[in-house]
Design a protein around this motif. Sequence first.
Motif, short mmCIF file in Angstrom:
data_model
loop_
_atom_site.label_atom_id
_atom_site.label_comp_id
_atom_site.label_asym_id
_atom_site.label_seq_id
_atom_site.Cartn_x
_atom_site.Cartn_y
_atom_site.Cartn_z
N ILE A 235 0.85 -1.19 0.00
CA ILE A 235 0.00 0.00 0.00
C ILE A 235 0.89 1.24 0.00
O ILE A 235 1.83 1.33 0.79
CB ILE A 235 -0.89 0.02 1.26
CG1 ILE A 235 -1.70 -1.27 1.35
CG2 ILE A 235 -1.79 1.24 1.28
CD1 ILE A 235 -1.83 -1.79 2.75
N THR A 236 0.60 2.19 -0.87
CA THR A 236 1.36 3.44 -0.88
C THR A 236 0.41 4.63 -0.88
O THR A 236 -0.69 4.58 -1.44
CB THR A 236 2.27 3.54 -2.13
OG1 THR A 236 1.47 3.41 -3.31
CG2 THR A 236 3.34 2.46 -2.11
N SER A 237 0.87 5.70 -0.22
CA SER A 237 0.12 6.96 -0.21
C SER A 237 1.07 8.09 0.17
O SER A 237 1.72 8.03 1.21
CB SER A 237 -1.04 6.89 0.80
OG SER A 237 -1.67 8.15 0.93
N ASN A 238 1.17 9.08 -0.71
CA ASN A 238 1.91 10.31 -0.42
C ASN A 238 3.31 10.04 0.14
O ASN A 238 3.70 10.59 1.17
CB ASN A 238 1.11 11.19 0.55
CG ASN A 238 1.63 12.61 0.61
OD1 ASN A 238 2.23 13.10 -0.36
ND2 ASN A 238 1.44 13.28 1.73
N GLY A 239 4.06 9.19 -0.55
CA GLY A 239 5.46 8.96 -0.19
C GLY A 239 5.70 7.95 0.91
O GLY A 239 6.86 7.70 1.28
N GLU A 240 4.65 7.35 1.44
CA GLU A 240 4.80 6.34 2.49
C GLU A 240 4.16 5.02 2.05
O GLU A 240 3.28 5.00 1.19
CB GLU A 240 4.19 6.82 3.81
CG GLU A 240 4.93 8.02 4.40
CD GLU A 240 4.37 8.45 5.74
OE1 GLU A 240 5.13 9.08 6.50
OE2 GLU A 240 3.18 8.16 6.02
N ALA A 241 4.61 3.95 2.68
CA ALA A 241 4.12 2.63 2.29
C ALA A 241 3.88 1.76 3.52
O ALA A 241 4.44 1.99 4.60
CB ALA A 241 5.12 1.94 1.36
N ALA A 242 3.04 0.77 3.34
CA ALA A 242 2.84 -0.29 4.33
C ALA A 242 2.83 -1.62 3.58
O ALA A 242 2.38 -1.68 2.42
CB ALA A 242 1.52 -0.10 5.08
N ILE A 243 3.33 -2.65 4.21
CA ILE A 243 3.30 -3.99 3.63
C ILE A 243 2.63 -4.92 4.63
O ILE A 243 2.95 -4.90 5.82
CB ILE A 243 4.72 -4.49 3.27
CG1 ILE A 243 5.31 -3.61 2.15
CG2 ILE A 243 4.68 -5.95 2.83
CD1 ILE A 243 6.74 -3.95 1.78
N ILE A 244 1.71 -5.72 4.13
CA ILE A 244 0.96 -6.64 4.99
C ILE A 244 1.31 -8.08 4.63
O ILE A 244 1.28 -8.47 3.46
CB ILE A 244 -0.55 -6.41 4.85
CG1 ILE A 244 -0.90 -4.97 5.30
CG2 ILE A 244 -1.36 -7.43 5.64
CD1 ILE A 244 -2.35 -4.59 5.11
N ASP A 245 1.68 -8.87 5.65
CA ASP A 245 1.98 -10.30 5.51
C ASP A 245 3.00 -10.59 4.40
O ASP A 245 2.72 -11.35 3.47
CB ASP A 245 0.69 -11.09 5.25
CG ASP A 245 -0.26 -11.08 6.44
OD1 ASP A 245 0.20 -10.81 7.57
OD2 ASP A 245 -1.46 -11.36 6.24
N PRO A 246 4.20 -10.00 4.50
CA PRO A 246 5.21 -10.21 3.46
C PRO A 246 5.76 -11.64 3.44
O PRO A 246 5.77 -12.32 4.47
CB PRO A 246 6.31 -9.22 3.84
CG PRO A 246 6.19 -9.09 5.32
CD PRO A 246 4.71 -9.16 5.60
#
Length: 471
Positions: free
Chosen positions: A18-29
């Motif tokens: 997930i990305t938004s405005n220069g930041e990201a999150a990763i779920i269950d890599p």
Amino acid sequence: MKVEQIYTGCLAQGAYYITSNGEAAIIDPLREVKPYLDRLAKDGVKLKYIFETHFHADFVSGHVDLGKETGAPIVYGPNAACEFDCISATDGQEFKVGNVSIQVLHTPGHTMESTTFLLKDENGKDHCIFSGDTLFLGDVGRPDLAQKAASMTQEQLAGLLYDSLMNKIMPLADDVIVYPAHGAGSACGKNMMTETVDTLGNQKRMNYALNQPNREAFIKAVTDGLTPPPAYFGLNVAMNKKGYDSFETVLNHGMKAFSPDEFELVAELTDALILDTRNNTIFYRGFIPQSVNIGLDGDFAPWVGALIVDVKQAILLVTDEGREEEAITRLSRVGFDNVLGHLQGGFEAWLKSGKEADIVDRITAEQFAKEVRIGQDLVIDLRRESEYAAEHVDEAFNRPLDYINDWIKDVNPKEHFFLHCAGGYRSMAAASILQARGYRNFTEIAGGFKAISETNVPKTDFVCQSKTMHA
């Protein structure tokens, strides 16, 4: 805002980026994190959080390595007792990622820490849920994996799961998108759809578990027909809780190349299992004695987990040249980190060195049709019960490959038998295990039931399992 599902078919597993405005999150890599690091660099975004929906049983997550590489905190839901630095969030807590937010919905039942993450868009509208193993498409997570740890029965956990779904998921709007952790083929559920994305509204309409009339009916429905979980599940949970060696360490160790003489010596000194990952259509013609065949061109990692009970088992690899790294990577995803090395030059090098080789007695379906005497010859069908029930060879016995370590003792080594699965992948794995344990008096059928169905061998959909395989 952008949401991307990164689906790995051989594990039937979905990770999310997930990305938004220069930041990201990763779920269950997944375990190997370099693809995520490359993607973050390419997109020019900073990883702010790593979210874990629960302590996974069917694969080793990449959360620990990814956290070390990026400095991003690892976020679990309530009740998560990690043995590394992590955030055990509170129910309802929100985490900002760029212009969007991710809210924690504690949904225990599959496990006690199981959590659904609700993504709200830039306007605060509920956009999607990352439902982990709480809600699948067409199913819900099995409630029997955390019984011992939770000191609860599967029925009690199923009751918690019902409460979670009814109180946290069902009230959400129908247009909310559902992103589950797994799809069809995963052992974490029993009735999953082949699709990997759906709307919550459609799930409310067609998911059998969400349409039970009451709590008691739900408990009965979701606990009915559960098969025993693979032995490696508990060991993967432990790795996900405690941490593990870095993937790069595991890869570098496994990429050690041995000459045929060195390979033979290491096998003798370490009692390592020789795992041959070549295609079954090649393996049967020649292989190192005592090798077990589980082909890379299939559901490799789950079958390794089902058939090789101990994730700490030392392994020596035989692969097609150039596929060593792929095999090590896929083994690491299910916690099989103890790869000692591989045979340099593959099986051809073994043959050229003049060393002993073995073969499997394989015949065509047409030969089988000519040779088999229905009612007299023993035929073992390795497919799952549902496949067998749909149609099978008359008088054949159903002994799913998943449980070969249990039923192998019932096979009389003095009585000849025929062996088949659906297409040849599973039957060659079984054949290699049988021969490694001293069984030689059998014939395996190329092409499996798919090929047999095109012959005149008598077939039926009547299920009868009352007979014994003892002579």
